[in-house]
Every structure is written in structure tokens, then in C-alpha cells.
Write an enzyme that holds these catalytic residues in place. Structure first.
Site, short mmCIF file in Angstrom:
data_model
loop_
_atom_site.label_atom_id
_atom_site.label_comp_id
_atom_site.label_asym_id
_atom_site.label_seq_id
_atom_site.Cartn_x
_atom_site.Cartn_y
_atom_site.Cartn_z
N CYS A 1 43.80 60.28 37.32
CA CYS A 1 43.52 61.02 38.55
C CYS A 1 42.18 60.51 39.07
O CYS A 1 41.14 60.69 38.41
CB CYS A 1 43.45 62.52 38.25
SG CYS A 1 42.95 63.50 39.67
N ASP B 1 47.12 64.16 35.34
CA ASP B 1 46.84 64.07 36.78
C ASP B 1 47.14 65.45 37.37
O ASP B 1 47.69 66.31 36.71
CB ASP B 1 47.75 62.99 37.42
CG ASP B 1 47.55 62.89 38.94
OD1 ASP B 1 46.39 62.93 39.38
OD2 ASP B 1 48.54 62.77 39.68
N SER B 2 46.80 65.61 38.64
CA SER B 2 47.13 66.87 39.31
C SER B 2 48.64 67.00 39.56
O SER B 2 49.13 68.10 39.78
CB SER B 2 46.40 66.93 40.65
OG SER B 2 46.77 65.81 41.43
N GLU C 1 54.17 63.79 46.95
CA GLU C 1 54.71 64.89 46.14
C GLU C 1 56.06 65.36 46.70
O GLU C 1 56.89 65.91 45.98
CB GLU C 1 53.73 66.08 46.10
CG GLU C 1 52.48 65.83 45.26
CD GLU C 1 52.71 65.92 43.74
OE1 GLU C 1 53.62 66.64 43.31
OE2 GLU C 1 51.95 65.24 43.00
N CYS D 1 43.39 56.65 44.54
CA CYS D 1 44.11 57.86 44.13
C CYS D 1 45.41 57.37 43.51
O CYS D 1 46.09 56.52 44.09
CB CYS D 1 44.38 58.74 45.34
SG CYS D 1 45.56 60.06 45.02
N THR D 2 45.74 57.92 42.35
CA THR D 2 46.90 57.39 41.62
C THR D 2 48.23 57.74 42.28
O THR D 2 49.27 57.20 41.89
CB THR D 2 46.90 57.91 40.17
OG1 THR D 2 46.78 59.34 40.19
CG2 THR D 2 45.75 57.30 39.39
N HIS D 3 48.20 58.63 43.26
CA HIS D 3 49.44 58.89 44.00
C HIS D 3 49.81 57.71 44.92
O HIS D 3 50.97 57.51 45.26
CB HIS D 3 49.30 60.13 44.90
CG HIS D 3 49.51 61.44 44.20
ND1 HIS D 3 48.62 61.95 43.29
CD2 HIS D 3 50.53 62.34 44.28
CE1 HIS D 3 49.07 63.13 42.86
NE2 HIS D 3 50.23 63.38 43.44
N TYR E 1 44.22 68.34 43.97
CA TYR E 1 42.85 68.57 43.53
C TYR E 1 41.86 68.03 44.57
O TYR E 1 40.75 68.49 44.67
CB TYR E 1 42.58 67.81 42.22
CG TYR E 1 43.13 68.41 40.93
CD1 TYR E 1 44.02 69.49 40.94
CD2 TYR E 1 42.75 67.88 39.70
CE1 TYR E 1 44.52 70.00 39.74
CE2 TYR E 1 43.22 68.40 38.50
CZ TYR E 1 44.12 69.45 38.52
OH TYR E 1 44.60 69.96 37.34
N GLY E 2 42.30 67.01 45.29
CA GLY E 2 41.38 66.20 46.09
C GLY E 2 40.77 66.89 47.29
O GLY E 2 39.87 66.36 47.92
N1 DGL Z 1 46.33 61.64 41.96
C1 DGL Z 1 45.06 62.21 42.14
C2 DGL Z 1 43.98 61.23 42.39
O1 DGL Z 1 44.10 60.15 41.87
C3 DGL Z 1 44.91 63.53 42.77
C4 DGL Z 1 45.41 63.77 44.11
C5 DGL Z 1 45.15 65.20 44.47
O2 DGL Z 1 45.51 66.06 43.66
O3 DGL Z 1 44.58 65.45 45.52
O4 DGL Z 1 43.01 61.48 43.04
#
Ligand code: DGL
Length: 269
Positions: free
Chosen positions: A73, A10-11, A151, A185-187, A42-43
Site C-alpha cells: 500500500c 493493503d487497504s 475497486e 499506489c498499488t491499485h 486509506y488515501g
Molecule cells: N493501494 C493503496 C495505495 O497503494 C491504497 C489506496 C487507498 O486505499 O486509497 O496507496
């Protein structure tokens, strides 16, 4: 049987939601995790940049002799669509596993997807949902402040800044009366208590990372790829920025006593 590790990336710390479920479902598997913490998020980046980063992440995990790569991710999963053709090791993202569950769960055919800007812009969740059931209305909403909140540890149900943004982002989901909400989003599952508090108990929340872990269990069982190890599996966690910052998040999300180590790594082009 295959005793190689499962690779997950993931990021940042979002993919730990997938790792947590993997450890629960497959306690004897070794896991190599990469969180590209130096380049998160990344998003909010362009498609070209996300693809470039994703290829480096995949190449890093391939060097660790993994048997399967889980793209924990949502952003990479939505943007990089040709995983299977380009790589010899199976590379699987979060979109299909999460969508399968959402399509099975919705009763009123109104499914919400909250995710990063890049994921929502890609329209990938909507495309896959409609390919399964064209009658489902999909409501997408980008929640760009969620990743920095997570984060930086602002995840508590009572945390005022997190609640401020969550209420703002989720308003449309309530208005549209979704009965199923994909945390694309996995966050975002790190904010699940807050999201659930706002959406109410009747709305089914789907963790994309958690569903990817369940998919991995099924796939590896079917393909006889599980390890025959009897002792607990080890976690090798890599980040691309400060180990001490990453360790704090790992401890908060996976607990104090992980069976493994955290390392810093450099990604090569
Ligand atoms: N956890 C990531 C996702 O599922 C990335 C979030 C990010 O880096 O913006 O999209």
C-alpha cells in the site's frame, strides 16, 4: 530456510498486484494477504487514521506467524516511516523498491509519481528519489478517482469513465515530459493498459507493488528465508468486508483457480 508465510496487506485489492508478482517469482511460498476492504480508501484519510489502521493490519498479520510483512500500500508506506524500528518482523513498504528502479531507468531525469492524495501530500517518493539523485525533477499527481474505479472493476482500456479521469490526471505528466512514471499506489497497475495507452510506449511505467515483490525475492534469498517447499504455495486471503465482493476482484486480478481460500476477518484495536 523458513517455511512461514509471507504477509502482505493493503487497504483493498491494490496489494494483489504485489501478490500476483510474488506468486510468479516465488511459487512455493505461502502468502497471507489482508485487504481492509471495509475501510478502503486509506488515501483520502488523515495521517493519524492511516497509522492507526496500518498498526491494526500489521498486528493481524503478526498473529499469522509470517516471516516478513510487505506493505503493498503506497499510502501506508509513505506515511508510516519507522517500520523497521517498531516491529520485530521485518516490515517493508513499496517506496524504496519502486524509487530504486525509477532512478535507474530515467534518462531525462524527469520522473512522475501518481498516487493517492495522502501519498502525494507526504512527499515521500520525492524525498527518497532526491536522496538518490538530487538532479531528478519529480512531478507528483494525486489521482483520487482511480481507487474507487479499480475497486468497482472499471479498469478496461476502453472504459469511458476510467479514460476520462486518466486523461485528466495524466495531462501534467505528458506536459512535463516524464520518461518514467511510478504507479505509486498499488491499485493503479490494474489500470496499466489505459495508462500506457495515454502515456505512450516510450514512458516506462513502474508498478510499486511489483517492485516490492522483486525486493522480497532478493531480500529473502540473501537472508536465507525462502521456503524449501516443493509443492505450490497456498494463498490465505482475508478481507474485512463481503467475501463475495472481494472474491470477484480476486478472480478478476489473480484468475479463477487460486490455490487457497478467501475469509472474512475482524481487525482488533
Ligand atoms: N493501494 C493503496 C495505495 O497503494 C491504497 C489506496 C487507498 O486505499 O486509497 O496507496
Amino acid at each position: 530456510m523458513n517455511n512461514s508465510a509471507i504477509g502482505v496487506f493493503d487497504s483493498g485489492v491494490g496489494g494483489l498486484t504485489c501478490v500476483k508478482e510474488l506468486v510468479k517469482l516465488l511459487p512455493n511460498e505461502n502468502i497471507v494477504y489482508l485487504g481492509d476492504t471495509a475501510r478502503v480508501p486509506y488515501g483520502t484519510r488523515s495521517k493519524e487514521t492511516i497509522i492507526k489502521y496500518a498498526k491494526q493490519d500489521i498486528a493481524f498479520l503478526e498473529q499469522h506467524n509470517v516471516k516478513m510483512i510487505l506493505v503493498a500500500c503506497g499510502t501506508v508506506s509513505s506515511v508510516l516511516s519507522s517500520f523497521k524500528r517498531e516491529n520485530s518482523i521485518e516490515v517493508t513498504g513499496v517506496v524504496e523498491p519502486a524509487v530504486q528502479v525509477a532512478c535507474a531507468e530515467t534518462k531525462n531525469n524527469r520522473v512522475g509519481v501518481i498516487a493517492t492524495s495522502a501519498t502525494v501530500k507526504s512527499g515521500m517518493y520525492g524525498k527518497v528519489i532526491r536522496s538518490i539523485n538530487p538532479n531528478i525533477k519529480v512531478i507528483g499527481k494525486a489521482c483520487p478517482m482511480f481507487v474507487p474505479l479499480v475497486e468497482n472493476g472499471y479498469t478496461d482500456v476502453d472504459c469511458p469513465p476510467a479514460r476520462f479521469f486518466a486523461e485528466e490526471y495524466l495531462e501534467v505528466m505528458k506536459k512535463e515530459n516524464v520518461d518514467t512514471l511510478i504507479l505509486g499506489c498499488t491499485h493503479y497497475p490494474h489500470l496499466i493498459d489505459l495508462i500506457s495507452d495515454i502515456m505512450g510506449n516510450d514512458v516506462k511505467l513502474i508498478s510499486s507493488g511489483g517492485e516490492l515483490a522483486k525486493y522480497a525475492l532478493n531480500e529473502m534469498t540473501y537472508r536465507d528465508m525462502l521456503s524449501d517447499r516443493s509443492e505450490p504455495g497456498r494463498l490465505e486471503l482475508y478481507c474485512t468486508d463481503s467475501v463475495s465482493l472481494f472474491s470477484e476482484n480476486v478472480e478478476a486480478f489473480l484468475g479463477k483457480n487460486i490455490n487457497g481460500e478467501i475469509y472474512k476477518c475482524n481487525l482488533t484495536v
